[in-house]
Design a protein around this motif. Structure first.
Motif, PDB file in Angstrom:
ATOM      1  N   ASP A   1       0.849  -1.193   0.000  1.00  0.00           N
ATOM      2  CA  ASP A   1       0.000   0.000   0.000  1.00  0.00           C
ATOM      3  C   ASP A   1       0.885   1.244   0.000  1.00  0.00           C
ATOM      4  O   ASP A   1       1.886   1.310   0.729  1.00  0.00           O
ATOM      5  CB  ASP A   1      -0.889   0.039   1.257  1.00  0.00           C
ATOM      6  CG  ASP A   1      -1.966  -1.028   1.209  1.00  0.00           C
ATOM      7  OD1 ASP A   1      -2.212  -1.552   0.114  1.00  0.00           O
ATOM      8  OD2 ASP A   1      -2.542  -1.342   2.263  1.00  0.00           O
ATOM      9  N   HIS A   2       0.505   2.224  -0.815  1.00  0.00           N
ATOM     10  CA  HIS A   2       1.175   3.543  -0.869  1.00  0.00           C
ATOM     11  C   HIS A   2       2.595   3.483  -1.440  1.00  0.00           C
ATOM     12  O   HIS A   2       3.309   4.489  -1.403  1.00  0.00           O
ATOM     13  CB  HIS A   2       1.208   4.222   0.504  1.00  0.00           C
ATOM     14  CG  HIS A   2      -0.119   4.237   1.210  1.00  0.00           C
ATOM     15  ND1 HIS A   2      -1.235   4.809   0.632  1.00  0.00           N
ATOM     16  CD2 HIS A   2      -0.512   3.744   2.405  1.00  0.00           C
ATOM     17  CE1 HIS A   2      -2.256   4.671   1.468  1.00  0.00           C
ATOM     18  NE2 HIS A   2      -1.853   4.025   2.538  1.00  0.00           N
ATOM     19  N   ASP A   3       3.037   2.319  -1.954  1.00  0.00           N
ATOM     20  CA  ASP A   3       4.339   2.269  -2.637  1.00  0.00           C
ATOM     21  C   ASP A   3       4.278   3.092  -3.921  1.00  0.00           C
ATOM     22  O   ASP A   3       3.295   3.036  -4.660  1.00  0.00           O
ATOM     23  CB  ASP A   3       4.702   0.826  -3.009  1.00  0.00           C
ATOM     24  CG  ASP A   3       5.565   0.156  -1.954  1.00  0.00           C
ATOM     25  OD1 ASP A   3       6.054   0.865  -1.065  1.00  0.00           O
ATOM     26  OD2 ASP A   3       5.741  -1.074  -2.024  1.00  0.00           O
ATOM     27  N   ARG A   4       5.328   3.854  -4.199  1.00  0.00           N
ATOM     28  CA  ARG A   4       5.447   4.583  -5.472  1.00  0.00           C
ATOM     29  C   ARG A   4       6.727   4.085  -6.141  1.00  0.00           C
ATOM     30  O   ARG A   4       7.826   4.525  -5.790  1.00  0.00           O
ATOM     31  CB  ARG A   4       5.524   6.097  -5.224  1.00  0.00           C
ATOM     32  CG  ARG A   4       4.387   6.642  -4.353  1.00  0.00           C
ATOM     33  CD  ARG A   4       3.068   6.631  -5.098  1.00  0.00           C
ATOM     34  NE  ARG A   4       1.930   6.841  -4.240  1.00  0.00           N
ATOM     35  CZ  ARG A   4       1.537   8.001  -3.738  1.00  0.00           C
ATOM     36  NH1 ARG A   4       2.219   9.080  -4.010  1.00  0.00           N
ATOM     37  NH2 ARG A   4       0.469   8.075  -2.975  1.00  0.00           N
ATOM     38  N   ILE A   5       6.567   3.152  -7.063  1.00  0.00           N
ATOM     39  CA  ILE A   5       7.719   2.401  -7.588  1.00  0.00           C
ATOM     40  C   ILE A   5       8.037   2.800  -9.025  1.00  0.00           C
ATOM     41  O   ILE A   5       7.148   2.833  -9.878  1.00  0.00           O
ATOM     42  CB  ILE A   5       7.449   0.885  -7.539  1.00  0.00           C
ATOM     43  CG1 ILE A   5       7.104   0.443  -6.106  1.00  0.00           C
ATOM     44  CG2 ILE A   5       8.644   0.100  -8.050  1.00  0.00           C
ATOM     45  CD1 ILE A   5       6.586  -0.979  -6.021  1.00  0.00           C
ATOM     46  N   ALA A   6       9.311   3.073  -9.291  1.00  0.00           N
ATOM     47  CA  ALA A   6       9.801   3.252 -10.662  1.00  0.00           C
ATOM     48  C   ALA A   6      10.363   1.918 -11.126  1.00  0.00           C
ATOM     49  O   ALA A   6      11.230   1.339 -10.466  1.00  0.00           O
ATOM     50  CB  ALA A   6      10.881   4.327 -10.703  1.00  0.00           C
ATOM     51  N   LEU A   7       9.838   1.406 -12.252  1.00  0.00           N
ATOM     52  CA  LEU A   7      10.333   0.156 -12.831  1.00  0.00           C
ATOM     53  C   LEU A   7      11.307   0.526 -13.949  1.00  0.00           C
ATOM     54  O   LEU A   7      10.919   1.124 -14.950  1.00  0.00           O
ATOM     55  CB  LEU A   7       9.162  -0.670 -13.373  1.00  0.00           C
ATOM     56  CG  LEU A   7       9.494  -2.066 -13.919  1.00  0.00           C
ATOM     57  CD1 LEU A   7      10.078  -2.951 -12.821  1.00  0.00           C
ATOM     58  CD2 LEU A   7       8.250  -2.718 -14.507  1.00  0.00           C
ATOM     59  N   VAL A   8      12.585   0.200 -13.763  1.00  0.00           N
ATOM     60  CA  VAL A   8      13.610   0.645 -14.703  1.00  0.00           C
ATOM     61  C   VAL A   8      14.394  -0.550 -15.243  1.00  0.00           C
ATOM     62  O   VAL A   8      14.325  -1.661 -14.717  1.00  0.00           O
ATOM     63  CB  VAL A   8      14.579   1.657 -14.044  1.00  0.00           C
ATOM     64  CG1 VAL A   8      13.837   2.860 -13.511  1.00  0.00           C
ATOM     65  CG2 VAL A   8      15.381   0.999 -12.915  1.00  0.00           C
ATOM     66  N   GLY A   9      15.147  -0.303 -16.290  1.00  0.00           N
ATOM     67  CA  GLY A   9      15.965  -1.331 -16.927  1.00  0.00           C
ATOM     68  C   GLY A   9      16.213  -0.948 -18.373  1.00  0.00           C
ATOM     69  O   GLY A   9      15.565  -0.045 -18.909  1.00  0.00           O
ATOM     70  N   LYS A  10      17.156  -1.638 -19.004  1.00  0.00           N
ATOM     71  CA  LYS A  10      17.477  -1.338 -20.393  1.00  0.00           C
ATOM     72  C   LYS A  10      16.276  -1.629 -21.290  1.00  0.00           C
ATOM     73  O   LYS A  10      15.387  -2.396 -20.920  1.00  0.00           O
ATOM     74  CB  LYS A  10      18.677  -2.184 -20.849  1.00  0.00           C
ATOM     75  CG  LYS A  10      19.970  -1.845 -20.141  1.00  0.00           C
ATOM     76  CD  LYS A  10      21.157  -2.522 -20.799  1.00  0.00           C
ATOM     77  CE  LYS A  10      21.095  -4.021 -20.696  1.00  0.00           C
ATOM     78  NZ  LYS A  10      22.353  -4.656 -21.145  1.00  0.00           N
ATOM     79  N   ASN A  11      16.263  -1.037 -22.476  1.00  0.00           N
ATOM     80  CA  ASN A  11      15.209  -1.346 -23.430  1.00  0.00           C
ATOM     81  C   ASN A  11      15.267  -2.834 -23.768  1.00  0.00           C
ATOM     82  O   ASN A  11      16.333  -3.371 -24.056  1.00  0.00           O
ATOM     83  CB  ASN A  11      15.381  -0.517 -24.711  1.00  0.00           C
ATOM     84  CG  ASN A  11      14.935   0.914 -24.477  1.00  0.00           C
ATOM     85  OD1 ASN A  11      13.863   1.164 -23.948  1.00  0.00           O
ATOM     86  ND2 ASN A  11      15.771   1.857 -24.852  1.00  0.00           N
ATOM     87  N   GLY A  12      14.096  -3.474 -23.728  1.00  0.00           N
ATOM     88  CA  GLY A  12      14.038  -4.906 -23.981  1.00  0.00           C
ATOM     89  C   GLY A  12      14.196  -5.749 -22.730  1.00  0.00           C
ATOM     90  O   GLY A  12      14.162  -6.977 -22.792  1.00  0.00           O
ATOM     91  N   ALA A  13      14.372  -5.102 -21.561  1.00  0.00           N
ATOM     92  CA  ALA A  13      14.540  -5.862 -20.310  1.00  0.00           C
ATOM     93  C   ALA A  13      13.236  -6.505 -19.860  1.00  0.00           C
ATOM     94  O   ALA A  13      13.251  -7.476 -19.098  1.00  0.00           O
ATOM     95  CB  ALA A  13      15.087  -4.949 -19.206  1.00  0.00           C
ATOM     96  N   GLY A  14      12.096  -5.961 -20.314  1.00  0.00           N
ATOM     97  CA  GLY A  14      10.804  -6.562 -19.955  1.00  0.00           C
ATOM     98  C   GLY A  14       9.926  -5.709 -19.065  1.00  0.00           C
ATOM     99  O   GLY A  14       9.036  -6.225 -18.381  1.00  0.00           O
ATOM    100  N   LYS A  15      10.133  -4.386 -19.057  1.00  0.00           N
ATOM    101  CA  LYS A  15       9.353  -3.508 -18.178  1.00  0.00           C
ATOM    102  C   LYS A  15       7.862  -3.518 -18.554  1.00  0.00           C
ATOM    103  O   LYS A  15       6.992  -3.733 -17.706  1.00  0.00           O
ATOM    104  CB  LYS A  15       9.904  -2.075 -18.245  1.00  0.00           C
ATOM    105  CG  LYS A  15      11.364  -1.960 -17.849  1.00  0.00           C
ATOM    106  CD  LYS A  15      11.835  -0.525 -17.799  1.00  0.00           C
ATOM    107  CE  LYS A  15      11.889   0.147 -19.153  1.00  0.00           C
ATOM    108  NZ  LYS A  15      12.904  -0.435 -20.054  1.00  0.00           N
ATOM    109  N   SER A  16       7.568  -3.280 -19.837  1.00  0.00           N
ATOM    110  CA  SER A  16       6.167  -3.259 -20.280  1.00  0.00           C
ATOM    111  C   SER A  16       5.533  -4.640 -20.127  1.00  0.00           C
ATOM    112  O   SER A  16       4.352  -4.753 -19.780  1.00  0.00           O
ATOM    113  CB  SER A  16       6.077  -2.797 -21.743  1.00  0.00           C
ATOM    114  OG  SER A  16       6.501  -1.449 -21.863  1.00  0.00           O
ATOM    115  N   THR A  17       6.320  -5.700 -20.367  1.00  0.00           N
ATOM    116  CA  THR A  17       5.819  -7.070 -20.190  1.00  0.00           C
ATOM    117  C   THR A  17       5.415  -7.308 -18.742  1.00  0.00           C
ATOM    118  O   THR A  17       4.379  -7.927 -18.457  1.00  0.00           O
ATOM    119  CB  THR A  17       6.900  -8.089 -20.616  1.00  0.00           C
ATOM    120  OG1 THR A  17       7.239  -7.856 -21.980  1.00  0.00           O
ATOM    121  CG2 THR A  17       6.415  -9.511 -20.446  1.00  0.00           C
ATOM    122  N   MET A  18       6.211  -6.801 -17.809  1.00  0.00           N
ATOM    123  CA  MET A  18       5.912  -6.949 -16.384  1.00  0.00           C
ATOM    124  C   MET A  18       4.563  -6.316 -16.046  1.00  0.00           C
ATOM    125  O   MET A  18       3.736  -6.908 -15.327  1.00  0.00           O
ATOM    126  CB  MET A  18       7.021  -6.307 -15.547  1.00  0.00           C
ATOM    127  CG  MET A  18       6.845  -6.461 -14.049  1.00  0.00           C
ATOM    128  SD  MET A  18       7.200  -8.121 -13.453  1.00  0.00           S
ATOM    129  CE  MET A  18       8.988  -8.103 -13.452  1.00  0.00           C
TER     130      MET A  18
END
Length: 647
Positions: free
Chosen positions: A26-43
């Protein structure tokens, strides 16, 4: 709230990530980072159920609602803006209908003492309380507040959605997601289609919202302002940092240095073990030790180090003829489509060497004025392009002009000259076209990839006036840094249309604000302009509150009119003395600013000379002077405001 357990995703034989586990609280504000193709949008797609993992589970409570904004979305075009936005409250509308149905049933029935009637009353009471907790019927005000915050005018509310561009329709979808007030927000590049004011509004909304957030974004300022935790997808797993993005960069550098040391120690251990085995493999007296070394090697778990390109890509524009002193002069320039005035009476002079930003809400005429400068559309008034001006223009449609049959490498090789031809692979890597990707044909690239390729071509052309329209939309942070440094080192003139505050910060020295059919000039950087906007808005709100305050009722008996205070000679003399002192302070500050700006230009020229590139004394002086200039600009603004107050 949401638990990710032992998540593995594979495409063919290639694992994207494996055995990934973490929790979104609850209330976490998370930045999901990584190189292009690492799988951020897939996650993000896996968490919201649009894609299934190869293995692993996502634990989501039954009462947890998720709001997901993808980068690309299919949008409907059969309603007005307001009607489409109201769809966010479809659940509440259904609940309202159910309540009316129960209410009617209670009115029609007469078996008031029966158990079933009492159950109906109890169910109605519970559902009504839940409905009121959700906001009841008071959602129209929320709709208006959200749509205006995202840049829509009230006159837009009844317009069909098909009249708006894809970017504006994405804003409608974002509004619907925010209005549903989900427990978790999954946002994939939400700022791509927003202007600076709308981005700031969204920042405030997220900071005031109780919802948890998982964010993918290349907008550094936005990430730093709204997140407090960073998840990095690296080497197929997730590293969890309980800090915001800027602090994560420092910790990540330290972690990677530790990784490299551990990897080097492990490689030494492996090499020593192999050397021992080779040396004593055939000696019977050492057979036990050899077998021990072999078992040790088998048990070693290889340490992975994420590949990070630490080479700094310095890109310098090829030399071009010196332009005239004033590359662009606008004199009473105007543009209208029928009765709709985009802007009028625009008077603007851009000097040689200036880096300026065009800012303002989308649709206020930034790109339109750029097209006027390029001579692509007719306009009223006079617009003069200076002597010897060679324009390099980047717009989204530049990507359509590339030769589709060439490879990425050949597209750049066509325009590269001199030493840059030896650095094509480095340049392509800096803009996410490294390795085998460079052999792809242009015709198979996405729109964003083509835009990046068009940007690289522009950077290699000899020009002295750069005009960049939203250049950072398809760039990741390292690519933005390369582009920013190249423009900083560019000795020509630059006009940049952008909503990326971090990109503009330290790059431009003047801001032209578009709005209400006018173009206003602001001296200073983008944050100076934002501060002046915030101060103006606060002043307007104060005036509005004063106007809206209830006026006291007139007394029953008329009271004699009190004489207004008349300034005495002594008071007038004292005030004039303060004004004179304030003017002097402003003038001295302006003199300091001019002196420091002149010195910075000299240092720029010196540092561009290869023989001075490693002169730390010059670098230190440049940094010190730049910091002093920023502080003096802030002081000048304070002094000017004080003078304005006295006058």
């Amino acid at each position: 709230m949401i638990s990710v357990d032992n998540l593995t995703v594979e495409f063919g034989t290639r694992p994207l990530f494996h055995d990934v586990s973490y929790v979104i609280n609850d209330h976490d504000r998370i930045a999901l980072v990584g190189k292009n193709g690492a799988g951020k949008s897939t996650m993000l797609k896996i968490i919201c159920g649009l894609q299934k993992p190869t293995s692993g589970t996502i634990g989501i409570p039954n009462n947890c609602e998720i709001g997901y904004l993808p980068q690309v979305m299919k949008l409907s075009d059969d309603t007005t803006v307001l009607e489409e936005t109201r769809k966010a409250f479809a659940g509440r509308t259904k609940m309202q209908a159910e309540l009316k149905k129960m209410e009617q049933e209670m009115a029609d029935r007469t078996d008031y003492e029966s158990d079933s009637y009492m159950q109906l009353v109890e169910r109605f009471t519970q559902e009504h309380e839940r409905y009121q907790l959700m906001g009841g019927d008071n959602y129209e005000a929320d709709i208006e507040r959200t749509l205006t915050g995202l840049g829509f005018e009230r006159s837009d509310f009844d317009r069909p959605t098909r009249e708006f561009s894809g970017g504006w329709r994405m804003r409608i979808e974002l509004a619907k997601i925010l209005l549903r007030k989900p427990d978790v927000l999954l946002l994939d590049e939400p700022t791509n289609h927003l202007d600076i004011e709308s981005i700031q509004w969204l920042e405030q909304f997220i900071m005031n919202s109780p919802a948890a957030l998982l964010l993918v974004s290349h907008d550094r300022a936005f990430i730093n302002n709204v997140t407090n935790r960073t998840l990095e997808i690296t080497c197929g797993h997730v590293e969890d940092y309980k800090v915001k993005y800027n602090e994560y960069l420092v910790l990540r550098k330290e972690r990677r240095e530790q990784q490299i040391r551990a990897w080097q120690n492990q490689q030494k251990e492996i090499a020593d073990a192999k050397a021992f085995i080779e040396r004593f493999r055939y000696q019977a007296t050492k057979a036990v030790q050899v077998q021990q070394k072999i078992r040790q090697l088998e048990k070693i778990v290889p340490i992975e180090v994420d590949e990070v390109d630490n080479k700094v890509m310095h890109l310098k524009f090829p030399p071009c003829l010196r332009s005239g002193d004033y590359p662009v002069i606008c004199d009473e320039v105007g543009k209208a489509y029928g009765d709709h005035v985009i802007f009028s009476h625009v008077n603007m002079t851009i000097k040689r060497g200036e880096k300026v930003a065009f800012v303002g809400k989308n649709g206020e005429g930034k790109s339109t004025l750029v097209k006027c400068i390029m001579g692509e559309i007719p306009f009223t008034g006079k617009l003069k392009i200076g002597h010897n001006v060679e324009i390099g223009y980047f717009a989204q449609n530049q990507a359509q002009m590339l030769d589709e049959n060439l490879s990425i490498y050949d597209t750049i090789d066509e325009v590269a000259t001199g030493d840059m031809r030896l650095k094509i692979n480095d340049l392509l890597g800096a803009f996410m076209f490294g390795g085998e990707i460079s052999e792809k044909k242009v015709k198979v690239l996405s729109g964003g990839e083509r835009s990046r390729l068009a940007m690289i071509r522009l950077l290699l052309e000899p020009v002295n006036l750069l005009i960049l329209d939203e250049p950072t939309n398809h760039l990741d942070m390292p690519s933005k840094d390369v582009l920013k440094e190249a423009i900083k080192a560019f000795d020509g003139t630059a006009i940049i249309v952008s909503h990326d505050r971090d990109f503009l910060d330290g790059l431009v020295s003047k801001v032209f604000e578009f709005g209400g059919g006018k173009v206003k000039e602001h001296l200073g950087g983008v944050y100076d302009w934002i501060r002046s906007q915030n101060a103006q808005q606060a002043q307007e709100q104060q005036v509005q509150q004063t106007v809206e305050q209830p006026q006291p009722k007139p007394a029953a008996e008329p009271t004699p009119k009190q004489p207004e205070h008349v300034e005495s000679y002594a008071e007038h003399k004292e005030r004039q003395k303060k004004i004179s002192k304030a003017k002097k302070a402003v003038a001295e500050s302006e003199k300091k600013i001019a002196s420091m700006e002149a010195r910075l230009k000299e240092l720029d020229s010196l540092l561009m000379d290869p023989k001075n590139a490693s002169d730390m004394k010059l670098v230190t002086e440049y940094t010190t002077t730049k910091d002093a200039l920023d502080k003096e600009n802030d002081r000048w603004m304070e002094l000017s405001e004080a003078l304005e107050g006295l006058e």
